[in-house]
Design an enzyme around this catalytic site. Structure first.
Site, PDB file in Angstrom:
ATOM      1  N   THR A 195      54.080  65.838  -8.608  1.00 39.11           N
ATOM      2  CA  THR A 195      53.421  66.124  -9.875  1.00 39.11           C
ATOM      3  C   THR A 195      53.142  67.630  -9.961  1.00 39.11           C
ATOM      4  O   THR A 195      53.021  68.289  -8.924  1.00 39.11           O
ATOM      5  CB  THR A 195      52.093  65.330  -9.887  1.00 39.11           C
ATOM      6  N   ARG A 223      52.907  51.045 -15.846  1.00 41.51           N
ATOM      7  CA  ARG A 223      51.814  51.618 -15.038  1.00 41.51           C
ATOM      8  C   ARG A 223      51.505  53.066 -15.470  1.00 41.51           C
ATOM      9  O   ARG A 223      52.402  53.867 -15.691  1.00 41.51           O
ATOM     10  CB  ARG A 223      52.241  51.594 -13.562  1.00 41.51           C
ATOM     11  N   GLY A 225      49.153  56.423 -14.255  1.00 40.49           N
ATOM     12  CA  GLY A 225      48.381  56.941 -13.123  1.00 40.49           C
ATOM     13  C   GLY A 225      47.182  57.764 -13.577  1.00 40.49           C
ATOM     14  O   GLY A 225      46.707  57.635 -14.711  1.00 40.49           O
ATOM     15  N   ASP A 226      46.724  58.618 -12.699  1.00 41.91           N
ATOM     16  CA  ASP A 226      45.534  59.425 -12.983  1.00 41.91           C
ATOM     17  C   ASP A 226      45.835  60.657 -13.833  1.00 41.91           C
ATOM     18  O   ASP A 226      44.944  61.174 -14.508  1.00 41.91           O
ATOM     19  CB  ASP A 226      44.900  59.899 -11.667  1.00 41.91           C
ATOM     20  N   THR A 246      46.704  65.676  -7.665  1.00 40.21           N
ATOM     21  CA  THR A 246      47.998  65.062  -7.376  1.00 40.21           C
ATOM     22  C   THR A 246      47.838  64.127  -6.189  1.00 40.21           C
ATOM     23  O   THR A 246      47.113  64.434  -5.248  1.00 40.21           O
ATOM     24  CB  THR A 246      49.082  66.124  -7.098  1.00 40.21           C
ATOM     25  N   GLY A 247      48.517  62.997  -6.266  1.00 42.88           N
ATOM     26  CA  GLY A 247      48.421  62.038  -5.161  1.00 42.88           C
ATOM     27  C   GLY A 247      48.526  60.618  -5.668  1.00 42.88           C
ATOM     28  O   GLY A 247      48.986  60.387  -6.797  1.00 42.88           O
ATOM     29  N   GLY A 249      47.707  57.875  -7.557  1.00 45.51           N
ATOM     30  CA  GLY A 249      46.889  57.830  -8.763  1.00 45.51           C
ATOM     31  C   GLY A 249      45.818  56.755  -8.812  1.00 45.51           C
ATOM     32  O   GLY A 249      44.736  56.982  -9.355  1.00 45.51           O
TER      33      GLY A 249
HETATM   34  N1  ASP Z   1      49.086  61.238  -9.347  1.00 43.35           N
HETATM   35  C1  ASP Z   1      50.388  60.867  -9.836  1.00 43.35           C
HETATM   36  C2  ASP Z   1      50.343  59.423 -10.273  1.00 43.35           C
HETATM   37  O1  ASP Z   1      49.737  58.629  -9.576  1.00 43.35           O
HETATM   38  C3  ASP Z   1      51.464  61.036  -8.826  1.00 43.35           C
HETATM   39  C4  ASP Z   1      51.415  62.294  -8.008  1.00 43.35           C
HETATM   40  O2  ASP Z   1      50.570  63.139  -8.183  1.00 43.35           O
HETATM   41  O3  ASP Z   1      52.289  62.450  -7.172  1.00 43.35           O
HETATM   42  O4  ASP Z   1      50.971  59.080 -11.239  1.00 43.35           O
END
Ligand code: ASP
Length: 329
Positions: A195, A223, A225-226, A246-247, A249
């Site tokens: 991301t 789906r 995410g965050d 990022t991570g 979500g």
């Molecule tokens: N946070 C993002 C999500 O969950 C993915 C990511 O940051 O790699 O959609």
């Protein structure tokens, strides 16, 4: 000799004093960016790939710097910087977005203005070249904060925002990642993310944050995410800080990560560094929530905590400090 020693002492003292003053000075402007956190290690990176990532991160930072130097605002800089990363196949945003379980690309993005607390977000868009520009249009040209899928696309068309055929988002790399994950569903958690995000403090003392993503490889059932959720993946408030996450979500939504950094500063008086560490390296780590964040506070301090092996990240300050980093050490 005595004369020489006293001259030398004066020189050393003034150097120390000068360093102290510049270290204390609030920078005129600051940009911090990320290009995703995850299993990013030297072992699974080639020198060519590493150079390509660094080149793109530098390009994004330098473009933002030029804008801020000329008096550009925090929000317009966030958009320009994120667009550079969205247009690159290297990152899981825009052009390089990952594939859903059904082999499609569904993109999410959000932006927040710390001066007004206005925000805009889009989720599940399939045909908008730069989701961050659409998020900005939602913020400035609609009555709403978040639009999704078809409605978001219709709004984009009405606003004259660039539409592309969904095939634009096809990249071989991401397609192969999906096939790999489909072969062994368990690998999904180990996939590196990618991301992109940007937080800015501008010359006028305003903060802004933005995040853009393709989500997670193999995501299902629409789906979200965050990243497009204000307070989870993105947050900005001139009173405290600007944050982009990022991570994984689902964890960032449940622990309302971006807003938590701001709340820890506002209500508990924590520093930016301590607030970020608290949530990323304690709260999320304890429950297995992988990821990181970038942040800048109203005084120009920055923090980039992450609990994964790596996170593409970098910053530039008006004081001349600049760094682009990938791994933990
Ligand atoms: N946070 C993002 C999500 O969950 C993915 C990511 O940051 O790699 O959609």
């Amino acid at each position: 000799m005595k004369y020489f020693i006293s001259k030398l002492t004066i020189l050393v003292i003034s150097l120390v004093f000068f360093n102290f003053i510049t270290a204390q000075q609030k920078p005129e402007y600051v940009i911090v960016i990320h290009g995703g956190a995850g299993v990013i290690t030297k072992k699974n990176m080639t020198p060519e790939k590493e150079a390509a990532y660094k080149q793109k991160l530098n390009e994004a930072l330098e473009t933002g710097q030029k804008m801020l130097k000329k008096g550009g605002t925090a929000t317009e800089t966030v958009i320009a910087v994120i667009k550079i990363m969205e247009n690159s196949p290297l990152f899981n945003a825009g052009k390089g977005a990952v594939f859903t379980h059904d082999g499609k690309n569904e993109l999410d993005a959000s932006i927040m203005d710390g001066k007004t607390l206005n925000a805009g977000a889009v989720a599940g868009v399939t045909d908008v070249k730069n989701p961050i520009t659409l998020a900005y249009a939602v913020m400035t040209k609609s009555k709403h904060v978040m639009l999704s899928s078809k409605g978001a696309s219709q709004f984009a068309k009405e606003q004259g925002i660039e539409i592309v055929d969904p095939s634009y988002f096809y990249t071989e790399n991401r397609w192969k990642s999906l096939q790999k994950v489909l072969e062994n569903e368990k690998k999904a958690e180990k996939e590196k993310h990618g991301t992109v995000g940007c937080v800015v403090l501008d010359k006028y003392g305003n903060l802004a944050a933005g995040t853009s993503t393709g989500g997670m490889t193999n995501k299902q059932y629409g789906r979200i995410g965050d990243s497009p959720i204000i307070g989870a993946g993105t947050y900005a408030d001139n009173a405290t800080c600007a944050v982009s996450c990022t991570g994984h979500g689902e964890f960032f939504i449940r622990y309302v990560v971006a807003y938590s950094v701001s709340a820890l500063m506002k209500y508990k008086g924590l520093s930016l560094q301590d607030a970020g560490n608290e949530i990323i390296n304690k709260t999320l780590k304890d429950v297995g929530g992988e990821g990181g964040l970038i942040s800048v506070d109203k005084d120009g301090n920055i923090a980039m905590p992450f609990n994964t092996p790596g996170m593409f990240r970098g910053y530039i300050k008006s004081t001349g400090e600049k760094e682009v980093l990938i791994y933990r050490d």
